[in-house]
Design a protein around this motif. Structure first.
Motif, PDB file in Angstrom:
ATOM      1  N   TRP A  22       1.189  -1.367   0.072  1.00 23.16           N
ATOM      2  CA  TRP A  22      -0.414  -0.563  -0.086  1.00 23.16           C
ATOM      3  C   TRP A  22       0.771   1.408  -0.057  1.00 23.16           C
ATOM      4  O   TRP A  22       0.703   2.461  -0.576  1.00 23.16           O
ATOM      5  N   VAL A  23       2.001   1.192   0.568  1.00 21.03           N
ATOM      6  CA  VAL A  23       2.409   2.233   0.813  1.00 21.03           C
ATOM      7  C   VAL A  23       3.481   2.822  -0.601  1.00 21.03           C
ATOM      8  O   VAL A  23       3.362   3.802  -1.257  1.00 21.03           O
ATOM      9  N   ARG A  24       3.733   1.383  -1.001  1.00 21.41           N
ATOM     10  CA  ARG A  24       4.100   1.879  -2.062  1.00 21.41           C
ATOM     11  C   ARG A  24       3.268   2.107  -3.356  1.00 21.41           C
ATOM     12  O   ARG A  24       3.839   2.946  -4.365  1.00 21.41           O
ATOM     13  N   HIS A  25       2.198   1.354  -2.886  1.00 23.82           N
ATOM     14  CA  HIS A  25       1.222   2.540  -3.932  1.00 23.82           C
ATOM     15  C   HIS A  25       1.219   3.711  -4.679  1.00 23.82           C
ATOM     16  O   HIS A  25       0.261   4.724  -5.218  1.00 23.82           O
ATOM     17  N   ASP A  26       0.964   4.245  -2.993  1.00 26.60           N
ATOM     18  CA  ASP A  26       0.497   5.637  -2.641  1.00 26.60           C
ATOM     19  C   ASP A  26       2.086   6.486  -2.309  1.00 26.60           C
ATOM     20  O   ASP A  26       1.525   8.181  -2.687  1.00 26.60           O
ATOM     21  N   PHE A  27       2.767   6.234  -2.916  1.00 23.95           N
ATOM     22  CA  PHE A  27       4.065   6.720  -2.626  1.00 23.95           C
ATOM     23  C   PHE A  27       4.201   7.988  -4.187  1.00 23.95           C
ATOM     24  O   PHE A  27       4.086   7.545  -5.003  1.00 23.95           O
ATOM     25  N   THR A  28       4.430   9.061  -3.431  1.00 28.04           N
ATOM     26  CA  THR A  28       4.697   9.838  -4.161  1.00 28.04           C
ATOM     27  C   THR A  28       5.974  10.908  -3.789  1.00 28.04           C
ATOM     28  O   THR A  28       6.952  11.074  -2.157  1.00 28.04           O
ATOM     29  N   TRP A  29       7.474  11.322  -4.331  1.00 21.07           N
ATOM     30  CA  TRP A  29       8.248  12.104  -4.364  1.00 21.07           C
ATOM     31  C   TRP A  29       7.820  13.505  -3.725  1.00 21.07           C
ATOM     32  O   TRP A  29       8.429  13.955  -2.695  1.00 21.07           O
ATOM     33  N   GLN A  30       6.423  13.980  -4.013  1.00 24.05           N
ATOM     34  CA  GLN A  30       6.506  15.096  -3.948  1.00 24.05           C
ATOM     35  C   GLN A  30       6.108  14.898  -2.135  1.00 24.05           C
ATOM     36  O   GLN A  30       5.679  15.439  -1.555  1.00 24.05           O
ATOM     37  N   HIS A  31       5.166  13.943  -2.125  1.00 22.01           N
ATOM     38  CA  HIS A  31       5.146  13.352  -0.321  1.00 22.01           C
ATOM     39  C   HIS A  31       5.666  13.009  -0.264  1.00 22.01           C
ATOM     40  O   HIS A  31       6.147  13.374   1.340  1.00 22.01           O
ATOM     41  N   ALA A  32       7.306  12.430  -0.017  1.00 22.26           N
ATOM     42  CA  ALA A  32       8.296  12.476   0.372  1.00 22.26           C
ATOM     43  C   ALA A  32       8.863  13.236   0.860  1.00 22.26           C
ATOM     44  O   ALA A  32       9.743  13.997   2.060  1.00 22.26           O
ATOM     45  N   ARG A  33       9.118  14.376  -0.022  1.00 23.23           N
ATOM     46  CA  ARG A  33       9.520  15.443   0.606  1.00 23.23           C
ATOM     47  C   ARG A  33       9.113  16.838   1.561  1.00 23.23           C
ATOM     48  O   ARG A  33       9.913  17.049   2.532  1.00 23.23           O
TER      49      ARG A  33
END
Length: 98
Positions: A22-33
């Motif tokens: 689920w985390v991989r599916h929902d991941f975005t670089w914008q969120h990580a930033r």
């Protein structure tokens, strides 16, 4: 030298990423930033700042520990480690190495 911390099975389980798919599916670089604070001068990111200085300036810097292996003394706090790293970086800049 201090003793090595031993993790329990519960500690290791808590450290694992729960719901990886689920985390991989929902991941975005914008969120990580958004997890990073960025340099205080607003000039982008610096992993040294994120890993050390940000924690030294945090709410509980005295609870952060750094283990130094070798001949040098271990800093008493992340704040003193950040100051030592900053001094080394300043020296490198004046020596033309950075």
């Amino acid at each position: 030298m201090s003793e090595r911390t031993q993790k329990t099975a519960a500690d290791r389980e808590r450290a694992d990423l729960a719901g990886y798919a689920w985390v991989r599916h929902d991941f975005t670089w914008q969120h990580a930033r958004s997890w990073l604070s960025g340099r205080p001068d607003g000039r982008g990111l610096n992993i040294g700042y994120e890993a050390i200085d940000r924690h030294a300036a945090g709410e509980l810097p005295e609870l952060r520990h750094v283990l130094v292996v070798g001949d040098g003394p271990a800093p008493e706090s992340t704040e003193s480690f950040a100051a030592a790293i900053g001094a080394a970086a300043d020296w490198l800049c004046t020596a033309g190495a950075a």
